[in-house]
Design an enzyme around this catalytic site. Sequence first.
Site, short mmCIF file in Angstrom:
data_model
loop_
_atom_site.label_atom_id
_atom_site.label_comp_id
_atom_site.label_asym_id
_atom_site.label_seq_id
_atom_site.Cartn_x
_atom_site.Cartn_y
_atom_site.Cartn_z
CB SER A 127 97.38 52.90 -88.07
OG SER A 127 98.37 53.91 -88.01
CB CYS A 128 102.25 51.64 -90.75
SG CYS A 128 102.74 53.29 -90.19
CB VAL A 129 99.52 48.87 -94.75
CG1 VAL A 129 99.48 47.59 -95.59
CG2 VAL A 129 98.17 49.10 -94.08
N GLY A 161 97.59 47.82 -90.63
CA GLY A 161 96.33 48.55 -90.59
C GLY A 161 95.52 48.30 -89.33
#
Length: 220
Positions: free
Chosen positions: A92-94, A153
Amino acid sequence: MSSNIAYISTASARAIILSRNETLTGSYCSIKDLCAYEHCTQKCEIIAETKNHLCGNVQSSNVEVLEGELVAGIGEYKIGKNVLLKAMGLGSCVGVILYDPSTCIGGIAHVLLPGASAEGKTKHAETAIKTMLEEMIRNGARRRKVCAKFAGGAQIFKHMNMEMLKIGDRNIKSVQDTLKEEGIDIVATDTGGNVGRSILFNTIDGSMIIKYSSGKAAWL
């Protein structure tokens, strides 16, 4: 032990070649899916040309040697020139890249959360982007030339509650909003879905390589 990271650009392909003690340890090639070889071999002209250059046998104008790699861990950012920038294991990190093609100064941030941090922590999108941009400018980047690429994401874990599932989308929107606020053009993105990613950014030519958890890769 001697290790090298080389970038080669020919009429047909671009590639990042990693080697240690004159032995190929990895590669990222823009035409991998179209290549006649299932795996990289010494028969490949790109590999052979790069190896000859690194060994000093033949100097090729197609090959440039990078000074190393910088990896941004979760909540961190790194900036550099003539290096390979990396953010690994994005769910979910970008991973956000800022790049000035006129000076070849680039930065990469591993964004964990949306919004800004009151404590100045760079795990938040807005804080990370603004802090990284300021440091790039202090190091010689030209603000009006800076552009952006980002990826990540994803929704990886389907068993999480609805609010947790939204974090990837919220990260993406926060990155977009911050870049818009700063007047930075977005030139490439790869976001969403349910596949993890790792990204590598070559500050020599401004290319972003996305390595998916499925094993596939793409150049942007």
